[in-house]
Design an enzyme around this catalytic site. Structure first.
Site, PDB file in Angstrom:
ATOM      1  N   ASP A  67       0.630  -1.184   0.055  1.00  0.00           N
ATOM      2  CA  ASP A  67      -0.020   0.302   0.056  1.00  0.00           C
ATOM      3  C   ASP A  67       0.752   1.132  -0.147  1.00  0.00           C
ATOM      4  O   ASP A  67       1.920   1.443   0.145  1.00  0.00           O
ATOM      5  CB  ASP A  67      -1.054  -0.033   1.336  1.00  0.00           C
ATOM      6  CG  ASP A  67      -0.258  -0.594   2.502  1.00  0.00           C
ATOM      7  OD1 ASP A  67       0.759  -0.402   2.508  1.00  0.00           O
ATOM      8  OD2 ASP A  67      -1.038  -0.640   3.375  1.00  0.00           O
ATOM      9  N   ASP A 136      -7.743  -2.661  14.212  1.00  0.00           N
ATOM     10  CA  ASP A 136      -9.265  -2.885  13.771  1.00  0.00           C
ATOM     11  C   ASP A 136      -9.169  -4.076  13.034  1.00  0.00           C
ATOM     12  O   ASP A 136     -10.191  -4.370  12.316  1.00  0.00           O
ATOM     13  CB  ASP A 136      -9.760  -1.744  12.972  1.00  0.00           C
ATOM     14  CG  ASP A 136      -8.972  -1.211  11.845  1.00  0.00           C
ATOM     15  OD1 ASP A 136      -8.067  -1.880  11.344  1.00  0.00           O
ATOM     16  OD2 ASP A 136      -9.450  -0.114  11.096  1.00  0.00           O
ATOM     17  N   HIS A 138      -7.329  -4.592   9.978  1.00  0.00           N
ATOM     18  CA  HIS A 138      -7.055  -4.553   8.787  1.00  0.00           C
ATOM     19  C   HIS A 138      -5.740  -5.195   8.232  1.00  0.00           C
ATOM     20  O   HIS A 138      -4.705  -5.343   9.205  1.00  0.00           O
ATOM     21  CB  HIS A 138      -7.195  -3.123   8.375  1.00  0.00           C
ATOM     22  CG  HIS A 138      -5.949  -2.210   8.926  1.00  0.00           C
ATOM     23  ND1 HIS A 138      -6.115  -0.847   9.161  1.00  0.00           N
ATOM     24  CD2 HIS A 138      -4.627  -2.286   8.681  1.00  0.00           C
ATOM     25  CE1 HIS A 138      -5.005  -0.436   9.551  1.00  0.00           C
ATOM     26  NE2 HIS A 138      -4.112  -1.201   8.965  1.00  0.00           N
ATOM     27  N   GLU A 143      -9.643  -1.532   5.261  1.00  0.00           N
ATOM     28  CA  GLU A 143     -10.161  -1.251   6.671  1.00  0.00           C
ATOM     29  C   GLU A 143     -11.554  -2.226   6.823  1.00  0.00           C
ATOM     30  O   GLU A 143     -11.876  -2.972   5.705  1.00  0.00           O
ATOM     31  CB  GLU A 143     -10.736   0.230   6.584  1.00  0.00           C
ATOM     32  CG  GLU A 143      -9.485   1.013   6.705  1.00  0.00           C
ATOM     33  CD  GLU A 143      -8.719   1.194   8.096  1.00  0.00           C
ATOM     34  OE1 GLU A 143      -8.898   0.302   8.675  1.00  0.00           O
ATOM     35  OE2 GLU A 143      -8.233   2.228   8.264  1.00  0.00           O
TER      36      GLU A 143
HETATM   37  C1  GLP Z   1      -0.542   0.431   8.452  1.00  0.00           C
HETATM   38  C2  GLP Z   1      -0.212  -0.453   7.347  1.00  0.00           C
HETATM   39  C3  GLP Z   1      -0.707  -1.897   7.625  1.00  0.00           C
HETATM   40  C4  GLP Z   1       0.131  -2.293   9.108  1.00  0.00           C
HETATM   41  C5  GLP Z   1      -0.663  -1.701  10.137  1.00  0.00           C
HETATM   42  C6  GLP Z   1       0.132  -2.013  11.458  1.00  0.00           C
HETATM   43  O1  GLP Z   1      -1.686   0.308   8.404  1.00  0.00           O
HETATM   44  N1  GLP Z   1      -1.051  -0.291   6.061  1.00  0.00           N
HETATM   45  O2  GLP Z   1       0.173  -2.856   6.448  1.00  0.00           O
HETATM   46  O3  GLP Z   1      -0.013  -3.650   9.220  1.00  0.00           O
HETATM   47  O4  GLP Z   1      -0.303  -0.124   9.742  1.00  0.00           O
HETATM   48  O5  GLP Z   1       1.327  -1.063  11.678  1.00  0.00           O
HETATM   49  P1  GLP Z   1       2.369  -1.381  12.691  1.00  0.00           P
HETATM   50  O6  GLP Z   1       2.964  -2.473  12.476  1.00  0.00           O
HETATM   51  O7  GLP Z   1       3.091  -0.147  12.781  1.00  0.00           O
HETATM   52  O8  GLP Z   1       1.463  -1.628  13.904  1.00  0.00           O
END
Ligand code: GLP
Length: 261
Positions: A67, A136, A138, A143
């Site tokens: 993404d 959440d 995702h 989402e």
């Molecule tokens: C973002 C990314 C996800 C990731 C999530 C969790 O939203 N788009 O791919 O898994 O954050 O992030 P973190 O690893 O910093 O908790």
């Protein structure tokens, strides 16, 4: 799903990196699906170490990231392009042009998303997709209530996700509202999936993903339908799993996993 509970995020990162490394050694042209966020950092640190100390060779490999934020230039410090450049690409030996991320500045976003899907197909599909998980539930930036069959497209972030990711920006208002993300269908096409999570803040999402119903309200729960998923989490993220002793037992009696340690 295979649930692997590790004492800390570093061990989880080493296991995941070991899995990726063994794949790249078996198939030098491997196609890697990569993720951003804090969680995969120990994976990238270990891949860099394996490249520098053991000669792990990425020269024939290709990568596709999940993404990117809409509106951010590749050189914006909070962009996922910049994150990947800093934490992995600049430190290993992928060939120029072999690292793909959605373009946050694409002018025709639907056409760009279609081209991204085509590029994944032309590369032969993703061999292993690394994932984190949002609080959440995702995956990528899919989402809650994202279609479980969705493909790469533009999405609107929830207030919760924008708040969770505000730490990467100079102020919370700077977090973009929109992103381009691989769809859930795109992720499910990967031949194998490694999902990582650490910390108590992820415990609820992990329990819902592993032990709850398959529902678009918890996008990660769709992984219950994928045949090759490894969930590598620390003790804190495993804290709300009802059957965690069973998962530990299964892992401890699987000799092939010990090779990752
Ligand atoms: C973002 C990314 C996800 C990731 C999530 C969790 O939203 N788009 O791919 O898994 O954050 O992030 P973190 O690893 O910093 O908790």
């Amino acid at each position: 799903m295979e649930i692997i509970i590790t004492p800390n995020p570093e061990t989880a990162g080493r296991l995941a990196a070991g899995y990726l490394a063994s794949l790249v050694k078996r198939n030098s042209r491997a196609v890697l699906g990569l993720a951003t966020g804090s969680t995969p950092l120990p994976v990238y640190r270990e891949l860099v170490r394996l490249h520098k100390e053991d000669g792990l060779d990425f020269s024939q490999a290709t990568s596709f990231n999940l993404d990117e934020y809409v509106g951010l230039a590749a050189d914006h410090p909070a962009s996922y392009h910049a994150f990947m450049q800093e934490n992995l690409f600049s430190q290993v030996n992928f060939q120029p042009g072999h690292n793909h991320l959605p373009d946050g500045q694409a002018t025709d976003i639907p056409a760009h998303c279609e081209a991204y899907e085509d590029a994944i197909r032309q590369a032969g599909g993703i061999d292993v997709q690394i994932l984190g998980i949002g609080t959440d539930g995702h995956i990528g930036f899919n989402e809650p209530i994202s279609s479980l069959a969705s493909r790469t497209r533009i999405k609107t972030l929830t207030a919760q996700t924008r708040q969770d990711n505000a730490r990467f920006f100079s102020s919370p208002e700077d977090v973009p509202q929109h992103v381009i993300t691989m769809g859930i269908g795109t992720i499910m096409d990967a031949r194998s999936i490694v999902l990582l999570a650490s910390g108590e803040g992820k415990a609820e999402a992990i329990a819902a993903m592993v032990e709850g119903p398959v529902t678009a309200n918890v996008p990660a729960s769709v992984l219950q339908m994928h045949p090759v998923v490894k969930v590598i989490i620390d003790e804190a993220a495993a804290g709300q799993l009802r059957r965690r002793e069973y998962y530990r037992h299964v892992f401890e009696h699987k000799p092939e996993w010990q090779r990752w340690a």
